[in-house]
Design an enzyme around this catalytic site. Sequence first.
Site, PDB file in Angstrom:
ATOM      1  N   VAL A  81      -9.777  14.997 -56.136  1.00  0.00           N
ATOM      2  CA  VAL A  81      -9.195  16.261 -55.370  1.00  0.00           C
ATOM      3  C   VAL A  81      -7.635  15.993 -55.321  1.00  0.00           C
ATOM      4  CG1 VAL A  81     -10.945  16.562 -53.515  1.00  0.00           C
ATOM      5  CG2 VAL A  81      -9.346  14.960 -53.053  1.00  0.00           C
ATOM      6  N   SER A  82      -7.045  16.883 -55.124  1.00  0.00           N
ATOM      7  CA  SER A  82      -5.499  16.983 -55.292  1.00  0.00           C
ATOM      8  C   SER A  82      -4.608  16.164 -54.210  1.00  0.00           C
ATOM      9  CB  SER A  82      -5.023  18.229 -55.869  1.00  0.00           C
ATOM     10  OG  SER A  82      -5.501  18.538 -56.793  1.00  0.00           O
ATOM     11  N   THR A  83      -5.113  16.552 -53.043  1.00  0.00           N
ATOM     12  CA  THR A  83      -4.520  16.177 -51.926  1.00  0.00           C
ATOM     13  C   THR A  83      -5.435  15.416 -50.943  1.00  0.00           C
ATOM     14  OG1 THR A  83      -5.244  18.169 -50.512  1.00  0.00           O
ATOM     15  CG2 THR A  83      -3.015  18.205 -51.687  1.00  0.00           C
ATOM     16  N   GLN A 130      -8.019  17.020 -48.617  1.00  0.00           N
ATOM     17  CA  GLN A 130      -9.167  17.727 -49.174  1.00  0.00           C
ATOM     18  C   GLN A 130     -10.353  16.677 -49.182  1.00  0.00           C
ATOM     19  OE1 GLN A 130      -7.531  18.739 -53.166  1.00  0.00           O
ATOM     20  NE2 GLN A 130      -7.198  20.828 -52.531  1.00  0.00           N
TER      21      GLN A 130
END
Length: 188
Positions: free
Chosen positions: A10-12, A15
């Site tokens: 996940v990018s953040t 998330q």
Amino acid sequence: MPRKIGYARVSTLDQNLDMQVNALRQAGCDPVFTDSGTSGAEIDRPAFTLALDTVCEGDTLIIWRLDRMSRSLKHLMELNQVLTDKGAYFESLTEKIDTSTAMGEFVFHILGAVAQLEREIIRERTMAGLAAAADRGSYPGRPRKLNSDQIRNAAREKRRGESWSTLARRYEVNQETLRRSIADAGLV
């Protein structure tokens, strides 16, 4: 014995990985490596590196979706070559890609190219939108402290001998903000 090795990202940090990890576990992956708060464009993804290092001949690296592995076609092709050189395969659950078959390899290349095209189109639209906004005097980020009339007036007053500190107090900005605004406008 060939293994199914999972990778989720996940990018953040806000998330959640659960959906991806559950899908990978249901596909028979063990182990599953995860990266949180890491962009797919970043080269340094510790868990992904570990997953690649873990893959052996006959193994399959499985991801939930193609963009979890990479953000560019070039990088996808490089990663696929690393797996091929190891005698390993790649599988994407969402796109139903399995490079252990000739058709899966073909689909992998086509979808990788489409994904890159989509990202480039989005980037072009974003840049065009930013340029159009700039033409209207709107810029991303925090609002400008000085408008163009204030910048021209401050530059004129500076040429007449006013000090930076006096002008900064008058326009209620930091001296450096004033200097930069005048310089960016090409008035110095």
